[in-house]
Design an enzyme around this catalytic site. Structure first.
Site, PDB file in Angstrom:
ATOM      1  N   LYS A   1      -5.506  -9.653  -6.409  1.00 32.33           N
ATOM      2  CA  LYS A   1      -6.696  -9.768  -5.576  1.00 32.33           C
ATOM      3  C   LYS A   1      -7.782  -8.791  -6.042  1.00 32.33           C
ATOM      4  CE  LYS A   1      -6.578  -7.632  -1.287  1.00 32.33           C
ATOM      5  NZ  LYS A   1      -7.695  -7.243  -0.451  1.00 32.33           N
TER       6      LYS A   1
ATOM      7  N   LYS B   1       0.820  -1.220   0.000  1.00 33.81           N
ATOM      8  CA  LYS B   1       0.000   0.000   0.000  1.00 33.81           C
ATOM      9  C   LYS B   1       0.850   1.265   0.000  1.00 33.81           C
ATOM     10  CE  LYS B   1      -4.397  -1.712   1.305  1.00 33.81           C
ATOM     11  NZ  LYS B   1      -5.640  -1.599   2.000  1.00 33.81           N
TER      12      LYS B   1
ATOM     13  N   LYS C   1     -10.902  -3.020  -3.585  1.00 31.83           N
ATOM     14  CA  LYS C   1     -11.711  -1.792  -3.663  1.00 31.83           C
ATOM     15  C   LYS C   1     -10.996  -0.706  -4.444  1.00 31.83           C
ATOM     16  CE  LYS C   1     -13.391  -2.347   1.051  1.00 31.83           C
ATOM     17  NZ  LYS C   1     -12.808  -2.190   2.383  1.00 31.83           N
TER      18      LYS C   1
HETATM   19  N1  AQP Z   1     -10.394 -10.267  -2.790  1.00 35.31           N
HETATM   20  C1  AQP Z   1     -10.764 -10.712  -1.605  1.00 35.31           C
HETATM   21  N2  AQP Z   1     -11.095 -12.014  -1.420  1.00 35.31           N
HETATM   22  C2  AQP Z   1     -11.481 -12.482  -0.204  1.00 35.31           C
HETATM   23  N3  AQP Z   1     -11.569 -11.679   0.893  1.00 35.31           N
HETATM   24  C3  AQP Z   1     -11.258 -10.373   0.749  1.00 35.31           C
HETATM   25  N4  AQP Z   1     -11.232  -9.344   1.618  1.00 35.31           N
HETATM   26  C4  AQP Z   1     -10.834  -8.224   0.978  1.00 35.31           C
HETATM   27  N5  AQP Z   1     -10.585  -8.494  -0.308  1.00 35.31           N
HETATM   28  C5  AQP Z   1     -10.833  -9.822  -0.484  1.00 35.31           C
HETATM   29  C6  AQP Z   1     -11.621  -9.455   3.022  1.00 35.31           C
HETATM   30  O1  AQP Z   1     -12.651  -8.525   3.266  1.00 35.31           O
HETATM   31  C7  AQP Z   1     -12.544  -8.093   4.631  1.00 35.31           C
HETATM   32  C8  AQP Z   1     -12.598  -6.597   4.663  1.00 35.31           C
HETATM   33  O2  AQP Z   1     -11.481  -6.065   3.978  1.00 35.31           O
HETATM   34  P1  AQP Z   1     -11.079  -4.578   4.268  1.00 35.31           P
HETATM   35  O3  AQP Z   1     -12.099  -3.688   3.727  1.00 35.31           O
HETATM   36  O4  AQP Z   1     -10.854  -4.379   5.701  1.00 35.31           O
HETATM   37  O5  AQP Z   1      -9.700  -4.330   3.673  1.00 35.31           O
HETATM   38  P2  AQP Z   1      -8.975  -4.631   2.328  1.00 35.31           P
HETATM   39  O6  AQP Z   1      -8.419  -6.008   2.379  1.00 35.31           O
HETATM   40  O7  AQP Z   1      -7.972  -3.564   2.201  1.00 35.31           O
HETATM   41  O8  AQP Z   1     -10.020  -4.491   1.176  1.00 35.31           O
HETATM   42  P3  AQP Z   1      -9.641  -4.358  -0.311  1.00 35.31           P
HETATM   43  O9  AQP Z   1     -10.875  -4.576  -1.042  1.00 35.31           O
HETATM   44  O10 AQP Z   1      -8.509  -5.202  -0.690  1.00 35.31           O
HETATM   45  O11 AQP Z   1      -9.216  -2.852  -0.414  1.00 35.31           O
HETATM   46  P4  AQP Z   1      -7.870  -2.220  -0.973  1.00 35.31           P
HETATM   47  O12 AQP Z   1      -8.199  -1.894  -2.342  1.00 35.31           O
HETATM   48  O13 AQP Z   1      -7.683  -1.017  -0.114  1.00 35.31           O
HETATM   49  O14 AQP Z   1      -6.761  -3.215  -0.843  1.00 35.31           O
HETATM   50  C9  AQP Z   1     -11.236  -8.667   5.185  1.00 35.31           C
HETATM   51  O15 AQP Z   1     -11.537  -9.824   5.957  1.00 35.31           O
HETATM   52  C10 AQP Z   1     -10.474  -9.064   3.941  1.00 35.31           C
HETATM   53  O16 AQP Z   1      -9.602 -10.143   4.175  1.00 35.31           O
END
Ligand code: AQP
Length: 356
Positions: free
Chosen positions: A212, A116, A215
Protein backbone atom coordinates in the site's frame (compact mmCIF):
# COMPACT_ATOMS: atom_id res chain seq x y z
CA UNK A 1 -28.52 21.17 14.33
CA UNK A 2 -30.47 20.78 11.10
CA UNK A 3 -31.96 17.32 10.64
CA UNK A 4 -29.97 15.30 8.10
CA UNK A 5 -30.81 11.82 6.93
CA UNK A 6 -27.18 10.65 7.25
CA UNK A 7 -24.32 11.37 9.60
CA UNK A 8 -20.90 10.92 8.04
CA UNK A 9 -17.71 10.60 10.11
CA UNK A 10 -14.14 10.00 9.04
CA UNK A 11 -10.62 10.87 10.15
CA UNK A 12 -7.04 11.20 9.05
CA UNK A 13 -3.99 10.78 11.27
CA UNK A 14 -1.60 13.75 11.55
CA UNK A 15 1.45 11.55 11.08
CA UNK A 16 3.10 13.50 8.25
CA UNK A 17 3.59 12.80 4.53
CA UNK A 18 -0.07 13.00 3.44
CA UNK A 19 -0.13 11.22 0.08
CA UNK A 20 -2.17 10.50 -3.00
CA UNK A 21 -3.68 7.39 -1.35
CA UNK A 22 -5.01 9.49 1.54
CA UNK A 23 -6.39 11.97 -0.98
CA UNK A 24 -8.05 9.58 -3.45
CA UNK A 25 -9.08 6.93 -0.91
CA UNK A 26 -10.38 9.34 1.71
CA UNK A 27 -10.13 13.16 1.56
CA UNK A 28 -11.56 13.63 -1.95
CA UNK A 29 -14.46 11.37 -1.03
CA UNK A 30 -15.04 13.47 2.12
CA UNK A 31 -15.51 16.46 -0.18
CA UNK A 32 -17.98 14.54 -2.38
CA UNK A 33 -20.03 13.50 0.66
CA UNK A 34 -20.83 17.17 1.30
CA UNK A 35 -23.25 17.06 -1.65
CA UNK A 36 -25.39 14.46 0.15
CA UNK A 37 -28.14 15.10 2.68
CA UNK A 38 -25.62 14.50 5.43
CA UNK A 39 -24.01 16.15 8.42
CA UNK A 40 -20.32 15.45 7.82
CA UNK A 41 -17.69 15.38 10.57
CA UNK A 42 -14.04 15.27 9.51
CA UNK A 43 -11.56 14.72 12.26
CA UNK A 44 -7.80 15.06 12.55
CA UNK A 45 -7.24 12.01 14.73
CA UNK A 46 -4.35 13.13 16.92
CA UNK A 47 -5.12 10.63 19.71
CA UNK A 48 -4.56 7.88 17.15
CA UNK A 49 -1.32 9.51 15.97
CA UNK A 50 0.39 9.12 19.36
CA UNK A 51 -0.09 5.35 19.35
CA UNK A 52 3.33 5.58 17.67
CA UNK A 53 5.73 8.15 19.17
CA UNK A 54 5.47 11.62 17.61
CA UNK A 55 7.79 14.56 18.07
CA UNK A 56 5.55 17.05 19.98
CA UNK A 57 6.42 20.14 17.89
CA UNK A 58 6.12 18.20 14.64
CA UNK A 59 2.76 16.80 15.77
CA UNK A 60 1.31 20.30 16.22
CA UNK A 61 2.47 21.24 12.70
CA UNK A 62 1.06 18.00 11.27
CA UNK A 63 -2.35 18.58 12.90
CA UNK A 64 -2.50 21.98 11.20
CA UNK A 65 -1.23 20.52 7.94
CA UNK A 66 -3.98 17.86 7.76
CA UNK A 67 -6.55 20.57 8.56
CA UNK A 68 -5.11 22.70 5.75
CA UNK A 69 -5.32 19.70 3.39
CA UNK A 70 -8.99 19.19 4.27
CA UNK A 71 -9.79 22.82 3.52
CA UNK A 72 -7.58 23.03 0.42
CA UNK A 73 -9.22 19.89 -1.02
CA UNK A 74 -12.63 21.53 -0.75
CA UNK A 75 -14.09 20.66 2.65
CA UNK A 76 -16.18 23.66 3.67
CA UNK A 77 -15.84 24.18 7.45
CA UNK A 78 -19.23 25.87 7.61
CA UNK A 79 -20.98 22.98 5.89
CA UNK A 80 -18.92 20.23 7.54
CA UNK A 81 -17.52 20.00 11.06
CA UNK A 82 -13.71 20.03 10.94
CA UNK A 83 -11.92 19.40 14.23
CA UNK A 84 -9.16 17.55 16.03
CA UNK A 85 -9.94 14.58 18.20
CA UNK A 86 -8.10 15.64 21.38
CA UNK A 87 -10.30 18.76 21.71
CA UNK A 88 -13.41 16.60 22.19
CA UNK A 89 -13.00 14.53 25.39
CA UNK A 90 -15.96 12.26 24.59
CA UNK A 91 -13.81 10.20 22.16
CA UNK A 92 -11.51 8.94 24.91
CA UNK A 93 -14.37 8.60 27.38
CA UNK A 94 -16.45 6.42 25.10
CA UNK A 95 -13.36 4.38 24.15
CA UNK A 96 -13.05 3.34 27.80
CA UNK A 97 -16.65 2.10 27.90
CA UNK A 98 -16.02 0.23 24.64
CA UNK A 99 -12.84 -1.30 26.09
CA UNK A 100 -15.20 -3.03 28.48
CA UNK A 101 -17.50 -4.17 25.64
CA UNK A 102 -14.94 -5.33 23.03
CA UNK A 103 -13.37 -8.76 23.52
CA UNK A 104 -9.66 -9.54 23.57
CA UNK A 105 -10.17 -12.20 20.90
CA UNK A 106 -11.62 -9.59 18.53
CA UNK A 107 -8.58 -7.32 18.89
CA UNK A 108 -6.16 -10.21 18.54
CA UNK A 109 -7.41 -10.66 14.99
CA UNK A 110 -6.63 -7.10 13.86
CA UNK A 111 -4.09 -7.28 11.04
CA UNK A 112 -3.08 -3.60 11.19
CA UNK A 113 -1.78 -4.08 14.73
CA UNK A 114 0.24 -7.09 13.63
CA UNK A 115 1.70 -5.11 10.69
CA UNK A 116 2.50 -1.98 12.69
CA UNK A 117 3.79 -3.74 15.83
CA UNK A 118 6.13 -5.86 13.71
CA UNK A 119 8.18 -8.63 15.27
CA UNK A 120 8.62 -7.01 18.69
CA UNK A 121 4.97 -7.02 19.67
CA UNK A 122 5.77 -6.84 23.41
CA UNK A 123 7.27 -3.38 22.85
CA UNK A 124 4.21 -1.93 21.09
CA UNK A 125 2.12 0.62 22.99
CA UNK A 126 -1.19 -0.46 24.48
CA UNK A 127 -2.68 2.44 22.51
CA UNK A 128 -1.61 0.82 19.23
CA UNK A 129 -3.37 -2.39 20.26
CA UNK A 130 -6.47 -0.46 21.36
CA UNK A 131 -6.55 1.72 18.21
CA UNK A 132 -9.62 0.03 16.67
CA UNK A 133 -11.64 0.51 19.89
CA UNK A 134 -10.87 4.24 19.88
CA UNK A 135 -11.88 4.30 16.22
CA UNK A 136 -15.23 2.73 17.13
CA UNK A 137 -15.67 5.46 19.76
CA UNK A 138 -14.82 8.19 17.20
CA UNK A 139 -17.59 6.96 14.94
CA UNK A 140 -20.21 6.04 17.50
CA UNK A 141 -19.84 9.16 19.69
CA UNK A 142 -21.74 10.79 16.82
CA UNK A 143 -23.83 7.71 16.07
CA UNK A 144 -22.50 8.04 12.52
CA UNK A 145 -24.36 6.12 9.84
CA UNK A 146 -21.71 6.27 7.09
CA UNK A 147 -17.90 6.17 7.15
CA UNK A 148 -15.89 6.79 3.94
CA UNK A 149 -12.44 5.17 4.25
CA UNK A 150 -9.79 3.34 2.24
CA UNK A 151 -9.87 -0.44 2.02
CA UNK A 152 -7.21 -0.85 4.73
CA UNK A 153 -9.79 0.25 7.32
CA UNK A 154 -12.37 -2.43 6.43
CA UNK A 155 -11.52 -4.74 9.32
CA UNK A 156 -11.66 -1.88 11.83
CA UNK A 157 -15.11 -0.90 10.61
CA UNK A 158 -16.31 -4.46 11.02
CA UNK A 159 -15.11 -4.26 14.62
CA UNK A 160 -17.04 -0.99 15.06
CA UNK A 161 -20.19 -2.79 13.94
CA UNK A 162 -19.48 -5.67 16.36
CA UNK A 163 -19.00 -3.26 19.26
CA UNK A 164 -22.23 -1.37 18.43
CA UNK A 165 -24.19 -4.61 18.24
CA UNK A 166 -22.74 -6.02 21.47
CA UNK A 167 -23.43 -2.77 23.34
CA UNK A 168 -27.01 -2.79 22.01
CA UNK A 169 -27.46 -6.41 23.12
CA UNK A 170 -25.67 -6.19 26.49
CA UNK A 171 -27.69 -3.13 27.52
CA UNK A 172 -30.93 -3.80 25.63
CA UNK A 173 -33.13 -3.55 28.75
CA UNK A 174 -31.46 -0.39 30.03
CA UNK A 175 -31.59 1.24 26.57
CA UNK A 176 -35.37 0.79 26.50
CA UNK A 177 -35.74 1.75 30.19
CA UNK A 178 -34.00 5.06 29.51
CA UNK A 179 -36.17 5.75 26.48
CA UNK A 180 -33.35 5.39 23.95
CA UNK A 181 -34.44 2.26 22.08
CA UNK A 182 -37.20 2.01 19.54
CA UNK A 183 -38.80 -0.81 21.55
CA UNK A 184 -38.05 -3.28 18.76
CA UNK A 185 -34.52 -4.17 19.74
CA UNK A 186 -32.83 -1.90 17.20
CA UNK A 187 -30.83 -0.43 20.02
CA UNK A 188 -28.92 2.72 20.72
CA UNK A 189 -25.95 2.64 18.35
CA UNK A 190 -26.42 2.36 14.57
CA UNK A 191 -24.70 -0.40 12.64
CA UNK A 192 -22.48 1.89 10.62
CA UNK A 193 -22.19 1.52 6.84
CA UNK A 194 -18.59 1.54 5.54
CA UNK A 195 -18.17 3.43 2.25
CA UNK A 196 -15.21 1.78 0.56
CA UNK A 197 -14.79 1.50 -3.15
CA UNK A 198 -13.86 3.00 -6.48
CA UNK A 199 -10.59 2.57 -8.36
CA UNK A 200 -8.56 4.19 -5.54
CA UNK A 201 -9.82 2.28 -2.50
CA UNK A 202 -6.28 0.92 -2.18
CA UNK A 203 -3.57 2.97 -3.90
CA UNK A 204 -0.33 1.00 -3.99
CA UNK A 205 3.32 2.02 -3.65
CA UNK A 206 4.96 3.35 -6.81
CA UNK A 207 7.98 1.14 -6.06
CA UNK A 208 6.13 -2.09 -5.27
CA UNK A 209 2.61 -2.74 -6.54
CA UNK A 210 1.95 -5.31 -3.82
CA UNK A 211 2.38 -2.81 -0.94
CA UNK A 212 0.00 0.00 0.00
CA UNK A 213 1.12 3.59 -0.61
CA UNK A 214 1.95 4.63 2.91
CA UNK A 215 3.07 7.66 4.92
CA UNK A 216 5.69 5.62 6.73
CA UNK A 217 7.36 4.10 3.64
CA UNK A 218 11.09 4.78 3.96
CA UNK A 219 11.28 5.68 0.26
CA UNK A 220 9.77 9.05 -0.62
CA UNK A 221 9.65 7.82 -4.24
CA UNK A 222 7.06 5.22 -3.21
CA UNK A 223 4.41 7.90 -2.76
CA UNK A 224 3.19 11.17 -4.22
CA UNK A 225 2.89 13.63 -1.34
CA UNK A 226 0.14 16.24 -1.40
CA UNK A 227 2.84 18.87 -1.00
CA UNK A 228 4.98 17.63 -3.92
CA UNK A 229 5.59 20.17 -6.70
CA UNK A 230 5.13 19.43 -10.41
CA UNK A 231 8.78 18.37 -10.86
CA UNK A 232 8.65 15.92 -7.96
CA UNK A 233 5.38 14.42 -9.23
CA UNK A 234 6.81 14.03 -12.74
CA UNK A 235 10.02 12.43 -11.50
CA UNK A 236 8.18 9.97 -9.20
CA UNK A 237 5.68 8.90 -11.87
CA UNK A 238 8.40 8.50 -14.52
CA UNK A 239 10.45 6.36 -12.11
CA UNK A 240 7.42 4.30 -10.99
CA UNK A 241 7.99 0.58 -11.39
CA UNK A 242 6.23 -1.05 -14.37
CA UNK A 243 6.68 -4.12 -16.55
CA UNK A 244 7.84 -3.98 -20.15
CA UNK A 245 4.54 -4.87 -21.89
CA UNK A 246 2.15 -2.36 -23.44
CA UNK A 247 -1.08 -1.57 -21.60
CA UNK A 248 -3.83 -4.13 -22.22
CA UNK A 249 -7.10 -3.08 -23.81
CA UNK A 250 -9.25 -4.75 -21.13
CA UNK A 251 -9.18 -4.86 -17.33
CA UNK A 252 -8.74 -8.66 -17.37
CA UNK A 253 -5.33 -8.04 -18.95
CA UNK A 254 -4.16 -6.28 -15.76
CA UNK A 255 -4.34 -9.53 -13.76
CA UNK A 256 -0.93 -10.40 -12.34
CA UNK A 257 0.43 -6.95 -13.31
CA UNK A 258 0.20 -5.16 -9.94
CA UNK A 259 2.14 -2.04 -10.94
CA UNK A 260 0.25 -1.55 -14.20
CA UNK A 261 -3.05 -2.08 -12.40
CA UNK A 262 -2.06 0.53 -9.80
CA UNK A 263 -1.16 3.23 -12.34
CA UNK A 264 -4.35 2.59 -14.32
CA UNK A 265 -6.37 2.77 -11.06
CA UNK A 266 -4.71 6.07 -10.08
CA UNK A 267 -5.41 7.52 -13.53
CA UNK A 268 -9.06 6.36 -13.36
CA UNK A 269 -9.56 7.85 -9.89
CA UNK A 270 -7.93 11.17 -10.79
CA UNK A 271 -10.08 11.49 -13.89
CA UNK A 272 -13.26 10.15 -12.25
CA UNK A 273 -13.68 7.31 -14.78
CA UNK A 274 -13.42 3.51 -14.66
CA UNK A 275 -10.36 1.38 -15.38
CA UNK A 276 -12.22 0.11 -18.48
CA UNK A 277 -12.57 3.65 -19.78
CA UNK A 278 -8.85 4.29 -19.21
CA UNK A 279 -7.92 1.15 -21.14
CA UNK A 280 -10.37 1.97 -23.92
CA UNK A 281 -8.21 5.05 -24.51
CA UNK A 282 -4.72 3.77 -23.67
CA UNK A 283 -4.91 0.02 -24.48
CA UNK A 284 -1.87 -0.84 -26.60
CA UNK A 285 0.06 2.27 -25.45
CA UNK A 286 3.56 2.02 -23.99
CA UNK A 287 4.09 3.11 -20.38
CA UNK A 288 6.22 6.08 -21.43
CA UNK A 289 3.23 7.67 -23.20
CA UNK A 290 0.76 6.68 -20.49
CA UNK A 291 3.00 8.03 -17.71
CA UNK A 292 3.21 11.38 -19.52
CA UNK A 293 -0.59 11.66 -19.48
CA UNK A 294 -0.67 10.55 -15.85
CA UNK A 295 1.83 13.24 -14.83
CA UNK A 296 -0.29 15.89 -16.53
CA UNK A 297 -3.43 14.71 -14.78
CA UNK A 298 -1.80 14.39 -11.36
CA UNK A 299 -0.19 17.85 -11.58
CA UNK A 300 -3.46 19.40 -12.75
CA UNK A 301 -5.31 17.88 -9.76
CA UNK A 302 -2.74 18.25 -7.02
CA UNK A 303 -1.01 21.57 -7.77
CA UNK A 304 -3.96 23.79 -6.77
CA UNK A 305 -4.34 21.80 -3.54
CA UNK A 306 -0.65 22.13 -2.69
CA UNK A 307 -0.76 25.88 -3.42
CA UNK A 308 -3.82 26.38 -1.23
CA UNK A 309 -2.29 24.28 1.59
CA UNK A 310 0.73 26.58 1.48
CA UNK A 311 -1.46 29.70 1.69
CA UNK A 312 -3.50 28.28 4.57
CA UNK A 313 -0.43 27.09 6.44
CA UNK A 314 0.87 30.66 6.50
CA UNK A 315 -2.02 31.55 8.84
CA UNK A 316 -2.04 29.04 11.75
CA UNK A 317 -4.40 31.34 13.67
CA UNK A 318 -7.08 30.75 11.06
CA UNK A 319 -6.53 26.97 11.15
CA UNK A 320 -6.75 26.95 14.95
CA UNK A 321 -10.01 28.96 14.81
CA UNK A 322 -11.50 26.43 12.37
CA UNK A 323 -10.53 23.59 14.73
CA UNK A 324 -11.91 25.37 17.80
CA UNK A 325 -15.23 26.07 16.09
CA UNK A 326 -15.45 22.51 14.76
CA UNK A 327 -14.58 21.03 18.16
CA UNK A 328 -17.36 22.97 19.88
CA UNK A 329 -19.89 21.83 17.27
CA UNK A 330 -18.64 18.25 17.47
CA UNK A 331 -18.86 18.24 21.26
CA UNK A 332 -22.44 19.52 21.07
CA UNK A 333 -23.31 16.27 19.25
CA UNK A 334 -21.08 13.89 21.22
CA UNK A 335 -21.92 15.13 24.74
CA UNK A 336 -25.60 14.02 24.67
CA UNK A 337 -24.50 10.61 23.34
CA UNK A 338 -22.13 10.23 26.26
CA UNK A 339 -24.80 11.36 28.75
CA UNK A 340 -27.10 8.68 27.35
CA UNK A 341 -24.32 6.05 27.46
CA UNK A 342 -23.66 6.87 31.12
CA UNK A 343 -27.35 6.45 31.94
CA UNK A 344 -27.55 3.21 29.98
CA UNK A 345 -24.41 1.70 31.56
CA UNK A 346 -25.57 2.68 35.06
CA UNK A 347 -23.29 5.55 36.04
CA UNK A 348 -24.57 8.34 38.30
CA UNK A 349 -24.07 11.51 36.31
CA UNK A 350 -22.77 14.67 37.98
CA UNK A 351 -25.44 17.10 39.11
CA UNK A 352 -24.30 20.68 38.70
CA UNK A 353 -23.82 22.15 42.20
CA UNK A 354 -23.17 25.65 41.00
CA UNK A 355 -23.92 27.45 37.78
CA UNK A 356 -20.98 27.98 35.47
N1 AQP B 1 -2.81 3.71 0.02
C1 AQP B 1 -4.04 4.10 0.31
N2 AQP B 1 -5.04 3.99 -0.61
C2 AQP B 1 -6.31 4.39 -0.33
N3 AQP B 1 -6.65 4.92 0.88
C3 AQP B 1 -5.69 5.05 1.81
N4 AQP B 1 -5.71 5.52 3.08
C4 AQP B 1 -4.47 5.42 3.61
N5 AQP B 1 -3.63 4.89 2.72
C5 AQP B 1 -4.35 4.64 1.59
C6 AQP B 1 -6.90 6.07 3.72
O1 AQP B 1 -6.60 7.38 4.15
C7 AQP B 1 -7.37 7.65 5.33
C8 AQP B 1 -6.45 8.21 6.38
O2 AQP B 1 -5.48 7.24 6.73
P1 AQP B 1 -4.73 7.42 8.10
O3 AQP B 1 -3.85 8.58 8.01
O4 AQP B 1 -5.69 7.52 9.20
O5 AQP B 1 -3.99 6.13 8.40
P2 AQP B 1 -3.07 5.14 7.63
O6 AQP B 1 -3.92 4.17 6.90
O7 AQP B 1 -2.20 4.55 8.66
O8 AQP B 1 -2.19 5.97 6.64
P3 AQP B 1 -0.93 5.42 5.95
O9 AQP B 1 -0.62 6.37 4.90
O10 AQP B 1 -1.06 4.02 5.54
O11 AQP B 1 0.14 5.52 7.09
P4 AQP B 1 1.10 4.40 7.68
O12 AQP B 1 2.33 4.59 6.95
O13 AQP B 1 1.21 4.77 9.12
O14 AQP B 1 0.48 3.05 7.47
C9 AQP B 1 -8.03 6.33 5.75
O15 AQP B 1 -9.38 6.34 5.31
C10 AQP B 1 -7.25 5.29 4.98
O16 AQP B 1 -8.03 4.15 4.69
Amino acid sequence: MAAFSELVFSGVQPTGNLHLGNYLGAIRRFVEMQARDAQCLYCVVDLHAITLWQDPEALKAQIREVTAAFLAAGIDPRRSIVFNQSQVPQHAELAWVFNCVARLGWLNRMTQFKDKAGKDREAASIGLYDYPVLMAADILAYRATHVPVGEDQKQHLELTRDIAQKFNTDFAGSIVAHGHGDGEGTGFFPVTEPLIGGPAARVMSLRDGTRKMSKSDASDNARINLTDDADAIASKVRRAKTDSDALPSEVAGLAGRAEADNLVGIFAALKGITRDAVLAEYGGAQFSAFKGALVELAVETLSPIAAQMKRLSADPGHIDAVLADGSERAEAIAAPTLDAVKDIVGFVRRTRLRSV
